[in-house]
Every structure is written in C-alpha cells, then in structure tokens.
Design a protein around this motif. Structure first.
Motif, PDB file in Angstrom:
ATOM      1  N   SER A  79      -1.120   0.914  15.642  1.00  0.00           N
ATOM      2  CA  SER A  79      -0.664   2.368  14.707  1.00  0.00           C
ATOM      3  C   SER A  79       0.471   2.324  13.976  1.00  0.00           C
ATOM      4  CB  SER A  79      -1.882   3.765  14.526  1.00  0.00           C
ATOM      5  OG  SER A  79      -1.563   4.414  15.042  1.00  0.00           O
ATOM      6  N   TYR A  80       1.622   2.328  15.069  1.00  0.00           N
ATOM      7  CA  TYR A  80       2.763   2.846  15.224  1.00  0.00           C
ATOM      8  C   TYR A  80       3.112   1.597  15.120  1.00  0.00           C
ATOM      9  CZ  TYR A  80       1.900   1.945  20.080  1.00  0.00           C
ATOM     10  OH  TYR A  80       1.890   1.506  21.657  1.00  0.00           O
ATOM     11  N   ALA A  81       3.193   0.402  14.937  1.00  0.00           N
ATOM     12  CA  ALA A  81       4.264  -1.039  15.082  1.00  0.00           C
ATOM     13  C   ALA A  81       3.659  -1.802  13.587  1.00  0.00           C
ATOM     14  CB  ALA A  81       3.067  -1.778  16.266  1.00  0.00           C
ATOM     15  N   ILE A  82       5.201  -1.947  12.915  1.00  0.00           N
ATOM     16  CA  ILE A  82       5.197  -3.017  11.988  1.00  0.00           C
ATOM     17  C   ILE A  82       6.029  -3.853  12.258  1.00  0.00           C
ATOM     18  CG2 ILE A  82       6.003  -2.732   9.210  1.00  0.00           C
ATOM     19  CD1 ILE A  82       4.716   0.066   9.520  1.00  0.00           C
ATOM     20  N   PHE A  83       4.992  -5.088  11.779  1.00  0.00           N
ATOM     21  CA  PHE A  83       6.424  -6.697  11.607  1.00  0.00           C
ATOM     22  C   PHE A  83       7.006  -6.123  10.742  1.00  0.00           C
ATOM     23  CE2 PHE A  83       3.041  -5.898  15.124  1.00  0.00           C
ATOM     24  CZ  PHE A  83       4.399  -6.791  16.216  1.00  0.00           C
ATOM     25  N   ILE A  84       8.174  -6.967  10.250  1.00  0.00           N
ATOM     26  CA  ILE A  84       8.910  -7.816   9.117  1.00  0.00           C
ATOM     27  C   ILE A  84       9.518  -8.593   9.626  1.00  0.00           C
ATOM     28  CG2 ILE A  84      10.550  -6.690   7.048  1.00  0.00           C
ATOM     29  CD1 ILE A  84      10.563  -4.087   7.984  1.00  0.00           C
ATOM     30  N   LEU A  85       8.670  -9.814   8.669  1.00  0.00           N
ATOM     31  CA  LEU A  85       8.897 -11.471   9.778  1.00  0.00           C
ATOM     32  C   LEU A  85       9.960 -11.893   8.024  1.00  0.00           C
ATOM     33  CD1 LEU A  85       5.692 -12.841   9.973  1.00  0.00           C
ATOM     34  CD2 LEU A  85       7.144 -11.345  11.301  1.00  0.00           C
ATOM     35  N   ALA A  86      10.929 -12.447   8.162  1.00  0.00           N
ATOM     36  CA  ALA A  86      11.451 -13.112   6.849  1.00  0.00           C
ATOM     37  C   ALA A  86      11.580 -14.941   7.544  1.00  0.00           C
ATOM     38  CB  ALA A  86      12.975 -12.264   7.036  1.00  0.00           C
ATOM     39  N   THR A  87      11.633 -15.229   6.146  1.00  0.00           N
ATOM     40  CA  THR A  87      11.971 -17.257   5.523  1.00  0.00           C
ATOM     41  C   THR A  87      11.854 -17.505   5.195  1.00  0.00           C
ATOM     42  OG1 THR A  87      11.036 -19.197   6.621  1.00  0.00           O
ATOM     43  CG2 THR A  87       9.390 -17.097   5.432  1.00  0.00           C
ATOM     44  N   THR A  88      13.369 -18.694   5.118  1.00  0.00           N
ATOM     45  CA  THR A  88      13.505 -19.043   3.776  1.00  0.00           C
ATOM     46  C   THR A  88      12.339 -20.246   3.437  1.00  0.00           C
ATOM     47  OG1 THR A  88      15.357 -20.565   4.971  1.00  0.00           O
ATOM     48  CG2 THR A  88      16.140 -18.647   3.805  1.00  0.00           C
ATOM     49  N   GLU A  89      12.062 -20.908   4.420  1.00  0.00           N
ATOM     50  CA  GLU A  89      11.108 -21.834   4.503  1.00  0.00           C
ATOM     51  C   GLU A  89       9.642 -21.421   4.447  1.00  0.00           C
ATOM     52  OE1 GLU A  89      12.145 -25.477   6.028  1.00  0.00           O
ATOM     53  OE2 GLU A  89      14.498 -24.698   6.134  1.00  0.00           O
ATOM     54  N   LYS A  90       8.815 -20.623   3.909  1.00  0.00           N
ATOM     55  CA  LYS A  90       7.528 -20.501   3.761  1.00  0.00           C
ATOM     56  C   LYS A  90       6.207 -21.426   3.810  1.00  0.00           C
ATOM     57  CE  LYS A  90       4.069 -18.503   0.434  1.00  0.00           C
ATOM     58  NZ  LYS A  90       4.306 -17.643  -0.898  1.00  0.00           N
ATOM     59  N   HIS A  91       6.383 -22.514   3.593  1.00  0.00           N
ATOM     60  CA  HIS A  91       5.866 -24.066   3.620  1.00  0.00           C
ATOM     61  C   HIS A  91       5.237 -23.665   5.013  1.00  0.00           C
ATOM     62  CE1 HIS A  91       9.453 -25.297   3.255  1.00  0.00           C
ATOM     63  NE2 HIS A  91       9.185 -26.500   3.435  1.00  0.00           N
ATOM     64  N   LYS A  92       6.632 -23.075   5.846  1.00  0.00           N
ATOM     65  CA  LYS A  92       6.193 -24.209   7.954  1.00  0.00           C
ATOM     66  C   LYS A  92       5.223 -23.055   8.019  1.00  0.00           C
ATOM     67  CE  LYS A  92      10.056 -26.677   7.560  1.00  0.00           C
ATOM     68  NZ  LYS A  92      11.532 -26.638   8.265  1.00  0.00           N
ATOM     69  N   ILE A  93       5.220 -21.897   7.685  1.00  0.00           N
ATOM     70  CA  ILE A  93       4.230 -20.686   8.510  1.00  0.00           C
ATOM     71  C   ILE A  93       2.929 -21.607   7.764  1.00  0.00           C
ATOM     72  CG2 ILE A  93       4.261 -18.381   8.582  1.00  0.00           C
ATOM     73  CD1 ILE A  93       6.697 -18.275   7.726  1.00  0.00           C
ATOM     74  N   LEU A  94       1.913 -21.108   9.534  1.00  0.00           N
ATOM     75  CA  LEU A  94       0.860 -21.254   9.493  1.00  0.00           C
ATOM     76  C   LEU A  94       0.140 -19.947   8.542  1.00  0.00           C
ATOM     77  CD1 LEU A  94      -0.009 -21.868  13.463  1.00  0.00           C
ATOM     78  CD2 LEU A  94       0.386 -23.211  11.671  1.00  0.00           C
ATOM     79  N   PRO A  95      -1.038 -20.851   8.051  1.00  0.00           N
ATOM     80  CA  PRO A  95      -1.850 -20.687   7.300  1.00  0.00           C
ATOM     81  C   PRO A  95      -1.914 -19.109   7.636  1.00  0.00           C
ATOM     82  CG  PRO A  95      -2.074 -22.456   6.898  1.00  0.00           C
ATOM     83  CD  PRO A  95      -1.123 -22.848   7.523  1.00  0.00           C
ATOM     84  N   THR A  96      -2.604 -19.220   8.581  1.00  0.00           N
ATOM     85  CA  THR A  96      -3.563 -17.930   9.483  1.00  0.00           C
ATOM     86  C   THR A  96      -2.390 -16.572   9.926  1.00  0.00           C
ATOM     87  OG1 THR A  96      -2.638 -19.029  12.010  1.00  0.00           O
ATOM     88  CG2 THR A  96      -4.839 -19.513  10.736  1.00  0.00           C
ATOM     89  N   ILE A  97      -1.000 -17.083   9.525  1.00  0.00           N
ATOM     90  CA  ILE A  97       0.266 -15.857   9.996  1.00  0.00           C
ATOM     91  C   ILE A  97      -0.221 -15.629   8.071  1.00  0.00           C
ATOM     92  CG2 ILE A  97       2.279 -15.505  10.395  1.00  0.00           C
ATOM     93  CD1 ILE A  97       1.224 -15.887  12.453  1.00  0.00           C
TER      94      ILE A  97
END
Length: 635
Positions: free
Chosen positions: A150-168
C-alpha cells in the motif's frame, strides 16, 4: 570561476504550475492527490523533452508533502520537500532502465519494495526509459507491479510505448504527453530571457521553437548556444545564421519569380541558395512549408495553424490572396513528388531546377476555360468552330448516330434538310442510304412537344462499303430541345453503343484439338522463357495436357509441389486459353498423378534409434565407445 548550469536544469519546473504545455496531465494529477485517488502505477509516455521525468519527480515530491496546498501543489518548506530538493530523500528511488535492464536489477528493486518508508507515507520508484527492460525483467516485475504494498507507487516513463509488454500497460494508469506548441515554447523562452537579461527578438525565438519541434529541452539548449554565439543579443539574422535555416525572404522572392514566370530569376535565386551552403532538400522542405502556410492563410478559421510571428503572418495573408487554391494544391503535390524522388536522383541540382521550371509554367496547366453561356467550368473545345467540314464540331449537340466497325470517310456523313415541328413526332423506321461506296443509316430521335422548334439534322456514320447503287434517302421531321441538348447527345451515344453491340457479330470460336493446345501451350511457356523465369518454365514443361471434353482441358501434375504451382497459375492459364481459342466457355481442370507422386517421395526417413542402429552395424567402434563411456542415448 562559477559553475555554469544549463537552462534546461536551472529552470526545470519544481511544481505542477510551472510545467509548460501539459495542463491536461498536471490538472489530473493534482485532482487525484487532493481527492486521495492515486493509482499504484503510472506510465508517462510521449516524445523526448516534453516533461515526463519532470512530472514524475514533481508527483513524487507532492505525494509525500507534509503541508499540501489547497490547489494540490507541494509546499517546498516541509522536511520531505526540502530533502527532495536537496536530493537526499530516502523515499524516492530513481532507476535508469537503459543501464539497469537485467533481471537481477529488477529483483533488487523488488527486494527494496518490501521495506516500509521510515518517514512519509509512500515510497516512490521512478523507472526512466522503461522500454529498455528485457522481457525477463518485465516478467519478473509483473507480480509486484500488479499488487504492490500500500505504501509503494511506481512511476514509469518512456518515449516508446509500443515496446512495452501489454501485460505491463494493463497494470498502469497511462498518461500521454504531447509536443509543446510553438507559442508555449516562445512564451517560456521570453520569460527566461527576461530573467537572464537577454535581449531577444520574437522572430528569433520563433525560429528556435520551430527548429526544436516541440521539445522544450532542445529549445533551452539551443537558446544557451545562440546566447553564447551572439553575446546575449538574439536577432532574427544571427539566429538564421547559427541554425542554418533559410530565410523566409528567399521564399517570398522565389514566389514572385514563379508568379511572373521568370525561369531565369528562379534558377538564379536557387543558385544563390546553394552558394550559401544549403542543400536542395532543405530548399524543397522549406518551400513546401511556405506553400502550405499560403494555403492555410486563405481561410480565416485555419489561420491559427500558421505558426509564425504576427508580422510574417500578415505577409502570408496578403500574398495568398493573389494565388488560387488550385495552383497551391498542384504545386504542393509537385513538390512532394520531387522531395520523395530527391534521394534517388543522380543530378540533384537539376532535379530541383526541373521542379522550379514546372512551377513557373504551372499557371497554364491549372487554368480552366469558362463556359460563356452558363458561367460554369467546362473542358476546352477539342475542335474549333472553323474546323474542316468533315470533322464534327464540339459545340454541336449529337442527336443520334450509328457506329459500325468499318472505317469512316469524309463523304459518309449525310444530313436531313431542316424541318420544323412544334409537336411530338413518333419514332420513324430508319432507311438505308446507299452511295457509291458506302451504306449510310440515319436514326431520327423522338422528341416531345415541350421542346423548342429548333432543328437538328441526324448524323449518319458509315458502315461497310457496298457495291455502287442508286441513292435512297428517308428523312423525318425532328425537333431539337434547346435546354436539354447535352442530355439528348448522351442518350444518342448510348443508343449508338447499343446498336453497335447488336450489330457486331462475335468471332467464331476455334475448336479444341490436342495439336492446337500443344501449340498454344508452347507459346505460353515461351513468354516465361523470354522473361528468364526458368523455374516456372520447368514446372510448365513437366505438366501433361489432356483433352477431357469439347470445352474442358486437363493438366496432370506429377507431384504435390507442381500441383500447388498449377493451382496458383490456373486463372492465368485459363484466361490465356480462352483468348487463344476465342471461347469463354473453356474449363481448366487440374489433376494429380498419385503413382508419380509415390515414386517421387522415395523411402520413408529413419528414426533416431534406427539411424544409431544402422551406424553401429556399419561402424562397431561407435557402439564400443558408447559402452565404455556408459553413455545413455536420448532418442
């Protein structure tokens, strides 16, 4: 000497209100913080230099702020905010996925997530360039990203969204950052110039914003570079010189020569541009952008799409009033084709000069002839009024004609004497007209009483020549409609085509024989032999031809590979035979010779165990080596 800090770092936004051009994202994040509706994972994606990592850091600082402001901003005064600004916060972890993209790096991160924060509410993990993670690292990260503490927050940043897995992607709240507009970039640059006491012209800042294409980081870096070049005094000219950009004045001058059809002047201006060190593709790109702006200036509602300064926009608007939209659209298409073929051209200078010459004479190509009677746009007349009498004038409406397959001559046109008739006339059978060498048929057209009493003579077209005979003519009173002349001509053309189809006799079909089939088959193979397609030729030569019926031809294949090939070529072969025999009813049947197929396949392949046994019998040392080494073979 004091350490210099580049403007991109010195003026990096520290709260949401100072982020440029991303109001749709900053407003959403502030409302989520105020309403305590924070997601456990965010994905910031968009072009480079638009504020993805900056917004991630601001979000991380604001989440842990101890004195959150009513507008959703951080206070920058509490212990959490100060530690973040000083870079000593233990609750915010930033990871560069470009250099830490292995499974071990992600496992180390997952191990750290298990420990709760010592101070503050949340532990925030910022993973930049997340698309660089390997597939194994993504899979190792899935479970933690889906159900973090509950105390963890993830912020992901990318310039190429199409390379990220759909499950992510499905486990994150996605925010799409957009390019920063030229106007927002100019306003931000002006604000920085005011703070740094830099004298900068607005046109110069516009050039910087256009050159960097919506990337604020590039804009600030370019500004620092030009400030060093000009000693703090930015003008339009020195910015042009430093950025290697063509001046808009050149395009206005080239446009003037093109409108005046001054080919020599246009080529001299292009030579001057080349002498300044610009390539032809730079000129084509800038010239197309210039014409695009002129086209947009013709509509007031599209004027805001012209992203130039105010005084330059006024020049565009004045010039666009002198040019037709048809000319601009055609010129844009011509320049687009020239730019596409520029790289393949051997003589690149001549390639661009040919485009300029075409543009100079483009006005005649797009000029249309106006119809004096109706005021509508129509095609040019193909034959002038003063043409020879044997040719049909384009201005005359055609009422009826009979077209035959034989060639026509000038003395094959006969006209009926003018007769007026104010009432409708029933259809009258046609009568043949025999001359010395031709037979002429006239076809009167039935009209209605509503038409005007104007007279049009029926037009007769020649048929096949006949023996000399006496001339017999039959005419009927025909009235011509004044307002519907074009419709009457179209109806007459349709009748003529119908009569031609009825009168024409189809060619007789050639009977199918094995001799003729083999002759045409060799001709079909010869086409591929000339094209040097020897694989196709060998497949066609191996085929066996059979005559299965009066209109049915069979092709027997030896194996399944050849049969599949014949299936692909079946339509081509059938069409070829139909044309040669002039018989559309020919049917092509494909057959497979099972006996030949069994011979071609050969014996069945041996299994791994059988291969080892055969090898052991032939080479006994192999079995002895296996026994000495106590080897167990996996078959």
């Amino acid at each position: 000497m004091e350490n210099f800090i580049v403007s991109a770092r010195k003026y990096r936004p520290q709260n949401f209100s100072t982020v440029v051009g991303q109001a749709h994202i900053t407003t959403t994040l502030k409302n989520a913080i105020r309403n305590s509706q924070l997601a456990h994972a965010f994905l910031f994606c968009g072009p480079r230099g638009v504020g993805k990592t900056t917004c991630a850091r601001i979000l991380a600082k604001t989440i842990n702020c101890e004195n959150l402001q009513p507008d959703g901003e951080a206070c920058n005064e509490c212990h959490s905010c100060k530690s973040f600004n000083e870079g000593s916060s233990f609750n915010i972890h930033e990871l560069d996925a470009a250099s830490n993209n292995s499974v071990d790096d992600i496992r180390t991160l997952v191990e750290q997530v298990r420990f709760a924060p010592q101070a503050g509410k949340y532990k925030i993990y910022i993973i930049d360039e997340v698309h660089m993670l390997s597939s194994s690292a993504f899979n190792a990260f899935l479970k933690t990203l889906e159900e973090p503490p509950s105390y963890a927050i993830f912020i992901l940043a990318t310039t190429e969204k199409h390379k990220i897995l759909p499950t992510i992607l499905s486990r994150c709240q996605i925010f799409d950052f957009k390019r920063i507009t030229i106007q927002d970039t100019v306003e931000h640059l002006q604000e920085i110039c005011t703070k740094e006491h830099i004298q900068a012209e607005t046109d110069a800042l516009h050039l910087i914003a256009q050159k960097t294409d919506g990337c604020m980081r590039d804009s600030l870096s370019t500004l620092d570079k030009i400030v060093s070049f000009t000693s703090g005094h930015l003008t339009y000219q020195n910015t042009l010189e430093h950025l290697n950009i063509l001046d808009y004045d050149y395009f206005f001058r080239v446009m003037a020569t093109v409108l005046e059809q001054d080919v020599a002047g246009a080529l001299l201006l292009f030579d001057e541009i080349l002498q300044k060190g610009f390539e032809g593709d730079n000129f084509l790109n800038g010239w197309a952008e210039f014409l695009r702006n002129l086209l947009l200036c013709k509509e007031d509602k599209a004027l805001h799409l012209v992203e130039v300064s105010g005084n330059l926009k006024e020049r565009y608007k004045q010039l666009s009033g002198q040019i037709s939209p048809a000319w601009l659209i055609t010129a844009l298409h011509l320049l687009n084709e020239t730019e596409i073929n520029y790289r393949m051209a051997r003589n690149k200078r001549l390639h661009v000069e040919m485009a300029l010459i075409k543009l100079c004479y483009l006005q005649q190509a797009v000029t249309l002839v106006s119809d004096d009677s109706s005021g509508e746009i129509s095609k040019k007349k193909l034959v002038p009024d003063g043409a020879a009498p044997q040719k049909l004038r384009a201005a005359q409406p055609i009422t009826a004609q009979t077209i035959a397959s034989a060639p026509t001559s000038s003395n094959s046109i006969a006209a009926a004497p003018p007769v007026t008739s104010p009432v409708s006339t029933p259809a009258i059978p046609t009568a043949p007209v025999q001359t010395d060498h031709h037979t002429v048929t006239t076809m009167p057209v039935q009209t209605t009483a509503a038409t005007t009493p104007a007279i049009t003579a029926p037009i007769a077209m020649a048929t096949a020549p006949t023996a000399p005979a006496a001339i017999h003519t039959a005419t009927a009173p025909v009235s011509k409609p004044a307002a519907t002349g074009k419709l009457t001509g179209l109806a007459a053309m349709k009748e003529a085509m119908a009569s031609k189809q009825q009168g024409s006799t189809p060619l007789q079909a050639t009977p199918l024989t094995m001799g003729a089939i083999h002759v045409y088959w060799e001709e079909f193979i010869h086409q591929y032999r000339q094209a040097n397609k020897m694989t196709v030729v060998s497949n066609l030569q191996l085929a066996q031809l059979k005559l299965l019926g009066a209109t049915e031809v069979g092709i027997v294949s030896r194996n399944i590979v050849q049969f599949r090939f014949m299936e692909e070529e079946k339509l081509v072969i059938a069409e070829f035979l139909k044309q040669k025999f002039n018989n559309p009813a020919i049917v092509l049947t494909l057959q497979l010779d099972e006996s030949q197929q069994a011979q071609d396949i050969g014996p069945a392949p041996l299994s791994s165990r059988e291969q080892f046994q055969q090898m052991s019998e032939k080479y006994p040392l192999v079995k002895e080596l296996k026994d000495r080494l106590n080897m167990e073979l996996d078959f």
